[in-house]
Design a protein around this motif. Structure first.
Motif, PDB file in Angstrom:
ATOM      1  N   LEU A   1     -62.933 -11.498 -29.839  1.00 21.63           N
ATOM      2  CA  LEU A   1     -62.350 -10.584 -31.280  1.00 21.63           C
ATOM      3  C   LEU A   1     -63.372 -11.756 -32.272  1.00 21.63           C
ATOM      4  CD1 LEU A   1     -58.778  -9.537 -31.471  1.00 21.63           C
ATOM      5  CD2 LEU A   1     -60.843  -8.606 -30.436  1.00 21.63           C
ATOM      6  N   ALA A   2     -62.751 -12.903 -32.151  1.00 21.46           N
ATOM      7  CA  ALA A   2     -63.608 -13.656 -32.836  1.00 21.46           C
ATOM      8  C   ALA A   2     -65.138 -13.642 -32.836  1.00 21.46           C
ATOM      9  CB  ALA A   2     -63.451 -15.462 -32.491  1.00 21.46           C
ATOM     10  N   ALA A   3     -65.522 -13.325 -31.191  1.00 22.70           N
ATOM     11  CA  ALA A   3     -67.426 -13.593 -31.696  1.00 22.70           C
ATOM     12  C   ALA A   3     -67.535 -12.006 -32.007  1.00 22.70           C
ATOM     13  CB  ALA A   3     -67.819 -13.473 -29.729  1.00 22.70           C
ATOM     14  N   ILE A   4     -67.160 -11.462 -31.905  1.00 21.19           N
ATOM     15  CA  ILE A   4     -67.077  -9.863 -32.850  1.00 21.19           C
ATOM     16  C   ILE A   4     -67.097  -9.390 -34.458  1.00 21.19           C
ATOM     17  CG2 ILE A   4     -66.568  -7.084 -32.855  1.00 21.19           C
ATOM     18  CD1 ILE A   4     -65.187  -6.966 -30.704  1.00 21.19           C
ATOM     19  N   GLU A   5     -66.729 -10.665 -34.882  1.00 15.79           N
ATOM     20  CA  GLU A   5     -65.998 -10.693 -36.111  1.00 15.79           C
ATOM     21  C   GLU A   5     -67.461 -11.589 -35.913  1.00 15.79           C
ATOM     22  OE1 GLU A   5     -62.455 -11.940 -37.510  1.00 15.79           O
ATOM     23  OE2 GLU A   5     -62.112 -10.097 -38.605  1.00 15.79           O
ATOM     24  N   HIS A   6     -67.613 -12.796 -35.565  1.00 20.52           N
ATOM     25  CA  HIS A   6     -68.833 -13.327 -36.097  1.00 20.52           C
ATOM     26  C   HIS A   6     -69.924 -12.812 -36.562  1.00 20.52           C
ATOM     27  CE1 HIS A   6     -71.436 -16.796 -36.053  1.00 20.52           C
ATOM     28  NE2 HIS A   6     -71.881 -16.641 -34.311  1.00 20.52           N
ATOM     29  N   TYR A   7     -69.901 -11.960 -35.165  1.00 22.50           N
ATOM     30  CA  TYR A   7     -71.172 -11.154 -34.961  1.00 22.50           C
ATOM     31  C   TYR A   7     -71.635 -10.135 -36.912  1.00 22.50           C
ATOM     32  CZ  TYR A   7     -72.409 -13.455 -30.652  1.00 22.50           C
ATOM     33  OH  TYR A   7     -72.403 -14.359 -30.267  1.00 22.50           O
ATOM     34  N   GLY A   8     -70.290 -10.416 -37.108  1.00 15.87           N
ATOM     35  CA  GLY A   8     -70.863  -9.316 -39.017  1.00 15.87           C
ATOM     36  C   GLY A   8     -70.327  -8.166 -38.250  1.00 15.87           C
ATOM     37  N   ALA A   9     -69.236  -6.811 -36.851  1.00 18.97           N
ATOM     38  CA  ALA A   9     -68.471  -5.957 -37.399  1.00 18.97           C
ATOM     39  C   ALA A   9     -67.454  -6.371 -37.779  1.00 18.97           C
ATOM     40  CB  ALA A   9     -68.721  -5.553 -35.671  1.00 18.97           C
ATOM     41  N   MET A  10     -67.023  -4.575 -37.995  1.00 19.53           N
ATOM     42  CA  MET A  10     -65.864  -4.503 -38.599  1.00 19.53           C
ATOM     43  C   MET A  10     -64.793  -4.013 -37.367  1.00 19.53           C
ATOM     44  SD  MET A  10     -67.198  -2.496 -42.196  1.00 19.53           S
ATOM     45  CE  MET A  10     -69.068  -2.510 -41.401  1.00 19.53           C
ATOM     46  N   LEU A  11     -63.778  -4.840 -37.187  1.00 16.54           N
ATOM     47  CA  LEU A  11     -62.375  -4.996 -36.021  1.00 16.54           C
ATOM     48  C   LEU A  11     -61.490  -3.784 -37.091  1.00 16.54           C
ATOM     49  CD1 LEU A  11     -62.011  -8.131 -35.079  1.00 16.54           C
ATOM     50  CD2 LEU A  11     -63.402  -6.546 -33.912  1.00 16.54           C
ATOM     51  N   HIS A  12     -61.187  -3.136 -36.025  1.00 16.14           N
ATOM     52  CA  HIS A  12     -60.293  -1.523 -36.101  1.00 16.14           C
ATOM     53  C   HIS A  12     -59.503  -2.453 -34.872  1.00 16.14           C
ATOM     54  CE1 HIS A  12     -62.725  -0.183 -39.376  1.00 16.14           C
ATOM     55  NE2 HIS A  12     -63.716  -0.073 -38.879  1.00 16.14           N
ATOM     56  N   HIS A  13     -58.103  -2.019 -35.248  1.00 13.31           N
ATOM     57  CA  HIS A  13     -56.991  -2.895 -34.656  1.00 13.31           C
ATOM     58  C   HIS A  13     -56.698  -1.886 -34.059  1.00 13.31           C
ATOM     59  CE1 HIS A  13     -57.699  -6.999 -34.297  1.00 13.31           C
ATOM     60  NE2 HIS A  13     -57.803  -7.044 -35.923  1.00 13.31           N
ATOM     61  N   CYS A  14     -56.004  -1.703 -32.623  1.00 11.53           N
ATOM     62  CA  CYS A  14     -55.420   0.201 -32.047  1.00 11.53           C
ATOM     63  C   CYS A  14     -54.654  -0.444 -30.661  1.00 11.53           C
ATOM     64  CB  CYS A  14     -55.880   1.362 -32.454  1.00 11.53           C
ATOM     65  SG  CYS A  14     -56.595   1.180 -30.219  1.00 11.53           S
ATOM     66  N   ALA A  15     -53.231   0.374 -30.417  1.00 12.55           N
ATOM     67  CA  ALA A  15     -52.276  -0.011 -29.799  1.00 12.55           C
ATOM     68  C   ALA A  15     -53.385   0.048 -27.966  1.00 12.55           C
ATOM     69  CB  ALA A  15     -51.527   1.048 -29.340  1.00 12.55           C
ATOM     70  N   PRO A  16     -53.126  -1.037 -27.301  1.00 14.40           N
ATOM     71  CA  PRO A  16     -53.824  -1.224 -26.024  1.00 14.40           C
ATOM     72  C   PRO A  16     -53.461   0.409 -24.750  1.00 14.40           C
ATOM     73  CG  PRO A  16     -51.826  -1.745 -26.079  1.00 14.40           C
ATOM     74  CD  PRO A  16     -51.609  -1.725 -27.104  1.00 14.40           C
ATOM     75  N   THR A  17     -53.828   1.417 -25.172  1.00 19.43           N
ATOM     76  CA  THR A  17     -54.087   2.558 -24.726  1.00 19.43           C
ATOM     77  C   THR A  17     -54.748   2.951 -25.080  1.00 19.43           C
ATOM     78  OG1 THR A  17     -53.243   3.924 -26.198  1.00 19.43           O
ATOM     79  CG2 THR A  17     -51.225   2.908 -24.938  1.00 19.43           C
ATOM     80  N   ILE A  18     -56.396   3.680 -24.227  1.00 16.90           N
ATOM     81  CA  ILE A  18     -56.709   4.537 -23.720  1.00 16.90           C
ATOM     82  C   ILE A  18     -57.282   5.388 -24.698  1.00 16.90           C
ATOM     83  CG2 ILE A  18     -58.887   6.072 -22.356  1.00 16.90           C
ATOM     84  CD1 ILE A  18     -58.534   3.051 -21.499  1.00 16.90           C
ATOM     85  N   ALA A  19     -56.458   5.981 -24.634  1.00 17.68           N
ATOM     86  CA  ALA A  19     -56.077   7.649 -25.762  1.00 17.68           C
ATOM     87  C   ALA A  19     -55.725   7.038 -27.573  1.00 17.68           C
ATOM     88  CB  ALA A  19     -54.450   8.222 -25.319  1.00 17.68           C
ATOM     89  N   ALA A  20     -55.301   5.795 -27.614  1.00 21.84           N
ATOM     90  CA  ALA A  20     -55.085   5.176 -28.988  1.00 21.84           C
ATOM     91  C   ALA A  20     -56.901   4.539 -29.737  1.00 21.84           C
ATOM     92  CB  ALA A  20     -53.947   3.967 -28.785  1.00 21.84           C
ATOM     93  N   ARG A  21     -57.323   3.706 -28.134  1.00 26.67           N
ATOM     94  CA  ARG A  21     -58.957   3.622 -28.801  1.00 26.67           C
ATOM     95  C   ARG A  21     -59.165   4.865 -29.852  1.00 26.67           C
ATOM     96  NH1 ARG A  21     -60.379  -0.294 -23.526  1.00 26.67           N
ATOM     97  NH2 ARG A  21     -58.778  -0.813 -23.333  1.00 26.67           N
TER      98      ARG A  21
END
Lengths: 328, 328
Positions: free
Chosen positions: A113-133
């Motif tokens: 997650l830190a890497a994704i943010e480091h590269y400048g993307a916007m993070l959006h959190h969700c429940a750990p299910t395929i459907a929620a994602r």
């Protein structure tokens, strides 16, 4: 994401190689006498943990991002990912100067997650299910008109992942077998496309954690079986096998080999101590499968794709302890 | 071991390179954009953790073993070592088919002892003091007539260690600075010999753990100061600076930079996560010194010798925890 997407072919892999060449590394190939001796095989490792963002995933994401027409690209890209694909898409998008949205499930590896943010993307959190994602991903796509880039069913991603095997087989066409980790099947399917053209007699083996063995069950039933809750330390392999990936892999007559987490940690430690390469658990499944199936590989020339090296060092003590406790 | 041994020179390094060529690896050179960005310098890493036995020590041991006349060699070799030199001498002796005795102090890193035994040497345990080691070493030498190969004062060992910098400077003669870990001074002195001939304007820096800073104190006083009890996680750097090594390093106008264990673990973690290379704590002292002395290195071309990669994975949780506790 697009059920009508065309199945990629070897020409798409070649096109991807040309497209990503200015951005991606040609990763080195490694050998280890110690691991040859342990396995009884001649092992050739493709070092994708040395790829940009520390995983092969950069190849597919980069190919997808640079495939877009300028006006489409300008609206950005969106994906859901437990980690490496998110980082890869973020890095590729930054390279093209376009926005990137990444949906991440709760419980994902912190270092990723830190890497994704480091590269400048916007993070959006969700429940750990395929459907929620997928729901949140669709919602973001509707709001931004960004292009969705699925982590492993997108044909551009599959073609991009195939460039790792393309590089390996170009210099090592004489391999008897190639072993790759199996999660959603992006790397596996891309590898199959490259093998069909460059090494048709080379056999493809898919190393899958027993705690996310939808691939093995799908192959056994002859149809996709997604009825499972992933339970494995291989955080990169918890996704469900994609339909397009399954089709390509069945056509390639690939064989699934399952390994448990104890075998994975043992193989990972061997890779660390013998090759001094810091590969992540998902990557170690391939060596674990080779060591657990000596009869299949002994005396043969075996290629192994070391898929990534993004290890969460803070989680290491727990990782090692879990594997030890599970031993008899 | 031999106070009258001649001081080695650059020709000895060249001779060593020719002598060990059939046995040792020419190790790769690595770059890291992420670490360049972090340090503000242009870093070039010489990957000695990918040398045989996982450390530069193989170079010196190999040169010593293959320097011996056949009849002398047949009686074997003996040394005392906390680890990597023992493994290196054992491996080199096995390569020549001669016996090897290694005196190891109680408390040495388990993974390193296992390696020494794996390479076929006979282990002899003693108390963790210099005096105890040297006494047992002399006793074994008397009993077997084996040739003693000191870990860092033996001129053949120093010349052998210099071949790492010889390789690096042959392809990277434009370095402004070279940073190497300082323990007994074998690698440091060998590096100084190579630099004098190949890159006379390149400055030599010695990275030393504050918990074994006899080098820094010796340089400050202008004479050897061995009055200390080592207290550092850098198990490869607990030895005392040798007299011959000190002489060579003073002539080279080398500068010592001390780092504490917290800085070492932080640098080691950076090397692991950014380069995916599993280097041991002693190796990370050099990057730690560069990061802690930004004014010295910013904007310069800096070579760093990654000296070894023999990490005791079982000790990792304690290693990480110690470093964390020590932070403010």
């Amino acid at each position: 994401m697009n059920p009508h997407a065309p199945t990629p072919c070897f020409d798409d892999v070649l096109a991807a190689a040309a497209r990503i060449a200015p951005h991606a590394h040609v990763t080195p190939v490694l050998r280890s006498r110690a691991l040859d001796a342990l396995s009884g095989a001649g092992l050739t490792f493709k070092a994708e943990h040395l790829q940009r963002i520390g995983a092969f995933k950069f190849r597919g994401a980069c190919n997808a991002v640079w495939s877009l027409a300028d006006d489409i690209a300008a609206r950005g890209v969106v994906t859901h990912s437990s980690g490496n694909h998110g980082a890869a898409l973020a890095r590729a998008a930054r390279g093209r100067g376009i926005p990137c949205h990444v949906v991440v499930p709760d419980g994902a590896v912190r270092a990723k997650l830190a890497a994704i943010e480091h590269y400048g993307a916007m993070l959006h959190h969700c429940a750990p299910t395929i459907a929620a994602r997928e729901a949140l991903c669709a919602q973001l796509q509707a709001a931004t008109s960004a292009t969705s880039v699925h982590p492993y069913t997108d044909p551009r991603v599959i073609a991009g992942q195939g460039t790792a095997a393309l590089e390996l087989l170009t210099t090592h066409a004489d391999l008897d077998a190639l072993v790759v980790p199996l999660g959603g099947g992006g790397l596996a399917a891309g590898t199959a496309l490259a093998m069909r053209a460059l090494a048709p007699r080379c056999r493809l083996y898919l190393a899958e954690p027993i705690g996310a063995a939808d691939g093995a069950r799908s192959f056994a039933k002859g149809e996709l079986d997604h009825d499972f809750v992933p339970d494995t330390i291989c955080d990169g392999l918890r996704g469900t096998l994609g339909a397009i990936n399954f089709d390509i892999l069945r056509t390639a007559n690939a064989q699934v080999l399952t390994v448990d987490d104890v075998q994975v940690v043992a193989a990972m430690r061997l890779l660390w101590t013998r090759t001094k390469q810091l590969v992540e658990p998902s990557s170690a499944t391939a060596l674990a499968a080779v060591l657990a199936n000596r009869a299949l590989f002994e005396g043969r020339r075996v290629g192994i794709i070391l898929s990534g090296g993004n290890v969460d060092l803070d989680a290491l003590p727990a990782l090692f302890a879990t594997a030890t406790e599970a031993q008899p």
